[in-house]
Design a protein around this motif. Structure first.
Motif, PDB file in Angstrom:
ATOM      1  N   VAL A  58     -60.279  70.559  45.577  1.00  0.00           N
ATOM      2  CA  VAL A  58     -59.636  71.543  44.712  1.00  0.00           C
ATOM      3  C   VAL A  58     -59.296  70.884  43.383  1.00  0.00           C
ATOM      4  N   SER A  59     -59.820  71.419  42.277  1.00  0.00           N
ATOM      5  CA  SER A  59     -59.571  70.838  40.964  1.00  0.00           C
ATOM      6  C   SER A  59     -59.745  71.900  39.891  1.00  0.00           C
ATOM      7  N   GLN A  60     -58.745  72.035  39.031  1.00  0.00           N
ATOM      8  CA  GLN A  60     -58.867  72.970  37.923  1.00  0.00           C
ATOM      9  C   GLN A  60     -59.975  72.517  36.974  1.00  0.00           C
ATOM     10  N   SER A  61     -59.892  71.279  36.529  1.00  0.00           N
ATOM     11  CA  SER A  61     -60.809  70.779  35.501  1.00  0.00           C
ATOM     12  C   SER A  61     -62.188  70.429  36.042  1.00  0.00           C
ATOM     13  N   GLY A  62     -62.240  70.079  37.327  1.00  0.00           N
ATOM     14  CA  GLY A  62     -63.494  69.566  37.880  1.00  0.00           C
ATOM     15  C   GLY A  62     -63.765  68.137  37.490  1.00  0.00           C
ATOM     16  N   GLU A  63     -62.761  67.503  36.826  1.00  0.00           N
ATOM     17  CA  GLU A  63     -62.917  66.121  36.374  1.00  0.00           C
ATOM     18  C   GLU A  63     -61.770  65.237  36.863  1.00  0.00           C
ATOM     19  N   THR A  64     -60.944  65.739  37.794  1.00  0.00           N
ATOM     20  CA  THR A  64     -59.796  64.975  38.284  1.00  0.00           C
ATOM     21  C   THR A  64     -60.270  63.688  38.953  1.00  0.00           C
ATOM     22  N   LYS A  65     -59.836  62.545  38.409  1.00  0.00           N
ATOM     23  CA  LYS A  65     -60.370  61.258  38.872  1.00  0.00           C
ATOM     24  C   LYS A  65     -60.163  61.040  40.360  1.00  0.00           C
ATOM     25  N   ASP A  66     -58.935  61.290  40.838  1.00  0.00           N
ATOM     26  CA  ASP A  66     -58.646  61.032  42.248  1.00  0.00           C
ATOM     27  C   ASP A  66     -59.466  61.928  43.163  1.00  0.00           C
ATOM     28  N   VAL A  67     -59.706  63.163  42.737  1.00  0.00           N
ATOM     29  CA  VAL A  67     -60.500  64.081  43.558  1.00  0.00           C
ATOM     30  C   VAL A  67     -61.966  63.654  43.558  1.00  0.00           C
ATOM     31  N   ILE A  68     -62.487  63.255  42.392  1.00  0.00           N
ATOM     32  CA  ILE A  68     -63.860  62.746  42.332  1.00  0.00           C
ATOM     33  C   ILE A  68     -64.005  61.520  43.219  1.00  0.00           C
ATOM     34  N   HIS A  69     -62.988  60.654  43.210  1.00  0.00           N
ATOM     35  CA  HIS A  69     -63.029  59.460  44.065  1.00  0.00           C
ATOM     36  C   HIS A  69     -63.074  59.859  45.533  1.00  0.00           C
ATOM     37  N   CYS A  70     -62.303  60.877  45.915  1.00  0.00           N
ATOM     38  CA  CYS A  70     -62.332  61.366  47.300  1.00  0.00           C
ATOM     39  C   CYS A  70     -63.736  61.819  47.689  1.00  0.00           C
ATOM     40  N   VAL A  71     -64.373  62.579  46.808  1.00  0.00           N
ATOM     41  CA  VAL A  71     -65.728  63.068  47.078  1.00  0.00           C
ATOM     42  C   VAL A  71     -66.691  61.898  47.244  1.00  0.00           C
ATOM     43  N   ASN A  72     -66.554  60.903  46.380  1.00  0.00           N
ATOM     44  CA  ASN A  72     -67.441  59.734  46.464  1.00  0.00           C
ATOM     45  C   ASN A  72     -67.209  58.957  47.763  1.00  0.00           C
ATOM     46  N   VAL A  73     -65.938  58.763  48.124  1.00  0.00           N
ATOM     47  CA  VAL A  73     -65.624  58.061  49.369  1.00  0.00           C
ATOM     48  C   VAL A  73     -66.144  58.843  50.571  1.00  0.00           C
ATOM     49  N   PHE A  74     -65.929  60.153  50.549  1.00  0.00           N
ATOM     50  CA  PHE A  74     -66.405  61.002  51.645  1.00  0.00           C
ATOM     51  C   PHE A  74     -67.920  60.884  51.800  1.00  0.00           C
ATOM     52  N   SER A  75     -68.634  60.905  50.677  1.00  0.00           N
ATOM     53  CA  SER A  75     -70.086  60.795  50.720  1.00  0.00           C
ATOM     54  C   SER A  75     -70.539  59.435  51.240  1.00  0.00           C
ATOM     55  N   GLU A  76     -69.887  58.375  50.752  1.00  0.00           N
ATOM     56  CA  GLU A  76     -70.261  57.008  51.157  1.00  0.00           C
ATOM     57  C   GLU A  76     -70.005  56.771  52.640  1.00  0.00           C
ATOM     58  N   ARG A  77     -68.870  57.272  53.137  1.00  0.00           N
ATOM     59  CA  ARG A  77     -68.481  56.990  54.523  1.00  0.00           C
ATOM     60  C   ARG A  77     -69.192  57.885  55.537  1.00  0.00           C
ATOM     61  N   THR A  78     -69.577  59.090  55.116  1.00  0.00           N
ATOM     62  CA  THR A  78     -70.158  60.040  56.067  1.00  0.00           C
ATOM     63  C   THR A  78     -71.660  60.244  55.890  1.00  0.00           C
ATOM     64  N   GLY A  79     -72.175  59.875  54.720  1.00  0.00           N
ATOM     65  CA  GLY A  79     -73.581  60.124  54.440  1.00  0.00           C
ATOM     66  C   GLY A  79     -73.867  61.558  54.034  1.00  0.00           C
ATOM     67  N   ARG A  80     -72.802  62.367  53.873  1.00  0.00           N
ATOM     68  CA  ARG A  80     -72.972  63.762  53.478  1.00  0.00           C
ATOM     69  C   ARG A  80     -72.847  63.885  51.972  1.00  0.00           C
ATOM     70  N   GLU A  81     -73.768  64.615  51.363  1.00  0.00           N
ATOM     71  CA  GLU A  81     -73.709  64.862  49.927  1.00  0.00           C
ATOM     72  C   GLU A  81     -72.976  66.169  49.614  1.00  0.00           C
ATOM     73  N   ASP A  82     -72.818  67.016  50.625  1.00  0.00           N
ATOM     74  CA  ASP A  82     -72.226  68.326  50.384  1.00  0.00           C
ATOM     75  C   ASP A  82     -70.711  68.303  50.578  1.00  0.00           C
ATOM     76  N   PHE A  83     -70.026  69.116  49.803  1.00  0.00           N
ATOM     77  CA  PHE A  83     -68.602  69.381  49.966  1.00  0.00           C
ATOM     78  C   PHE A  83     -68.333  70.754  49.379  1.00  0.00           C
ATOM     79  N   ILE A  84     -67.224  71.351  49.763  1.00  0.00           N
ATOM     80  CA  ILE A  84     -66.849  72.669  49.250  1.00  0.00           C
ATOM     81  C   ILE A  84     -65.974  72.465  48.025  1.00  0.00           C
ATOM     82  N   GLY A  85     -66.380  73.024  46.889  1.00  0.00           N
ATOM     83  CA  GLY A  85     -65.640  72.843  45.648  1.00  0.00           C
ATOM     84  C   GLY A  85     -64.889  74.096  45.246  1.00  0.00           C
ATOM     85  N   VAL A  86     -63.575  73.964  45.018  1.00  0.00           N
ATOM     86  CA  VAL A  86     -62.754  75.042  44.468  1.00  0.00           C
ATOM     87  C   VAL A  86     -62.408  74.615  43.050  1.00  0.00           C
ATOM     88  N   ILE A  87     -63.215  75.046  42.089  1.00  0.00           N
ATOM     89  CA  ILE A  87     -63.221  74.469  40.744  1.00  0.00           C
ATOM     90  C   ILE A  87     -63.122  75.579  39.701  1.00  0.00           C
TER      91      ILE A  87
END
Length: 453
Positions: free
Chosen positions: A347-376
């Motif tokens: 969930v991010s208003q700007s779509g550029e929130t650093k901590d949220v982007i970091h979460c997405v990157n960590v999620f992708s690295e740890r799970t191998g999944r490229e997909d996530f649900i974005g509320v932007i």
């Protein structure tokens, strides 16, 4: 946070100073500590004026409006490295006054780089990480003789999340780099510009080039070349037409943007409700959540509070557990237990929130999944372009720092998603579905009743 705006025209402009000041005012929410402006004429005459203070104060004191030229750069600073001062204000020039640049974000290894630069003979005037960035690019240009190569080499040693604009004074082009911080490029008739936020571009053009992290762009008044920051390989991407309205950048008679944006809530909720019923993305999101072993929802600031409500709605309406987390805590709290069977809602208003982007990157690295649900909210932002599926908040531009209409739309969106979850479970919702189309009417009534207060 900080913010910058850079522009190249096809000829000298007597109103360049005014253009830079107006851009700075639209970015004023991004920095309060100091302001600086750079302008250069076709003759090669250039000026760099900067001082601590807010936009109106500094622009008036240093006569920004009288700046003229064909190429300019303005920056507002929110102090992190170095106290508010003339020396630490941006933009910065290199040792010889041949390169000028400004950034937003943080270069976290700037103290170490500063010591190395000073030891090698660089004249570093302040403590600001933006100045270190300029000197690093200067050093790499001296080594390579090519600005494209210099920017690629600089990225290898500049650590942190940042974006910046930089130019050589003897060239009629700018470069802008995106690595973890927001950056947009605008293409107009006789000019190209780059900025930390679309808000400063929209009064000039609605043709926007969204950029991904680890990309950079070279632009002159009539062209742009997008490249990969790792390899320099050219990337082909056409401009998109921004759906944001330039009128949203004005107060429209209200005393400040927060009041204006509160009064926009009924209309923006109405637009969202119409959009929700038209998008298949909600069905896709519901299926992904129900298929997942665990669902996490992350956000920062107000978006985190919306995420909390989203988890509450899912539990109360559909009996579905969603685990909320402050974005900054997610990697440490859940990073070692997430699997490919889990799904993430960002969930991010700007779509550029650093901590949220970091979460997405960590999620992708740890799970191998490229997909996530974005509320932007901001389409064309880093998270919006990566989300699968994307659930647009559809609040239009929000300028006030306190979230109002974006938070309201996030709540409505996540409530609707909860009822979609119940629908896809094949069980009746635990609470009756509200009349979403009546929410704007109720909001209008509430705002009217609060006027005497």
């Amino acid at each position: 946070m900080c913010g910058f705006f850079a522009i190249v025209f096809d000829e000298n402009r007597d109103d360049l100073g005014e253009i830079l000041v107006n851009a700075a005012k639209r970015l004023s929410y991004r920095g309060y500590d100091s302001v600086g402006a750079f302008a250069i004429e076709e003759s090669g005459r250039w000026e760099l004026r900067k001082a601590p203070g807010k936009v109106d104060e500094v622009a008036r004191k240093l006569n920004f409006h009288e700046l003229r030229g064909y190429k300019g750069l303005v920056q507002l600073r929110w102090a992190t490295f170095g106290t508010p001062s003339v020396e630490n204000a941006q933009p910065h020039a290199d040792c010889d006054g041949q390169i000028v640049g400004a950034h937003n974000g943080n270069i976290v290894n700037s103290p170490v780089l500063r010591d190395e630069l000073v030891a090698s003979g660089h004249r570093v005037r302040g403590q600001n990480d933006g100045e270190i960035l300029v000197h690093v690019v200067e050093q790499k240009f001296k080594e390579t003789g090519d600005m494209v190569k210099a920017i690629i080499e600089a990225a290898k040693i500049l650590r942190g999340d940042y974006a910046y604009a930089i130019t050589k004074l003897d060239e009629n082009r700018f470069f802008a780099v995106k690595k973890g911080s927001s950056l947009f490029v605008g293409v107009g008739d006789g000019f190209v510009c780059a900025s930390s936020d679309q808000v400063s571009i929209l009064e000039h053009t609605k043709r926007i080039i969204p950029m991904n992290d680890w990309e950079f762009v070279e632009f002159g008044h009539d062209y742009y070349i997008l490249r990969d920051l790792h390899t320099g390989e050219v990337i082909h991407r056409e401009p998109m037409i921004s759906q944001l309205s330039p009128e949203t950048t004005t107060k429209a008679g209200h005393p400040h943007f927060m009041i204006k944006e509160i009064h926009e809530e009924p209309q923006k909720v109405a637009e969202l409700v119409h959009l929700m019923t038209e998008l298949d993305a909600y069905d896709e999101a519901a299926r992904k959540i129900l298929d997942a072993q665990r669902t996490y929802i992350v956000g920062s600031g107000t978006s985190y509070h919306a995420a909390l409500m989203g988890a509450y709605f899912a539990a109360k309406v559909a009996g579905v557990e969603i685990i909320p987390s402050i974005a900054a805590e997610f990697p440490e709290r859940h990073g070692d237990t997430i699997t490919s069977d889990d799904i993430l809602i960002a969930v991010s208003q700007s779509g550029e929130t650093k901590d949220v982007i970091h979460c997405v990157n960590v999620f992708s690295e740890r799970t191998g999944r490229e997909d996530f649900i974005g509320v932007i909210n901001v389409l064309g932002s880093t998270l919006a372009m990566k989300a699968q599926p994307l659930l647009p908040i559809a609040s239009d531009l929000e300028i006030s720092v306190p979230a109002t209409k974006t938070f309201m739309n996030q709540m409505v969106l996540l409530l609707y998603l909860a009822f979609k979850l119940a629908e896809h479970k094949g069980a009746p919702p635990r609470h009756p579905m509200p009349d979403f189309e009546r929410i704007p009417e109720l909001l209008t009534e509430t705002i009217e009743r609060s006027r005497p207060l």
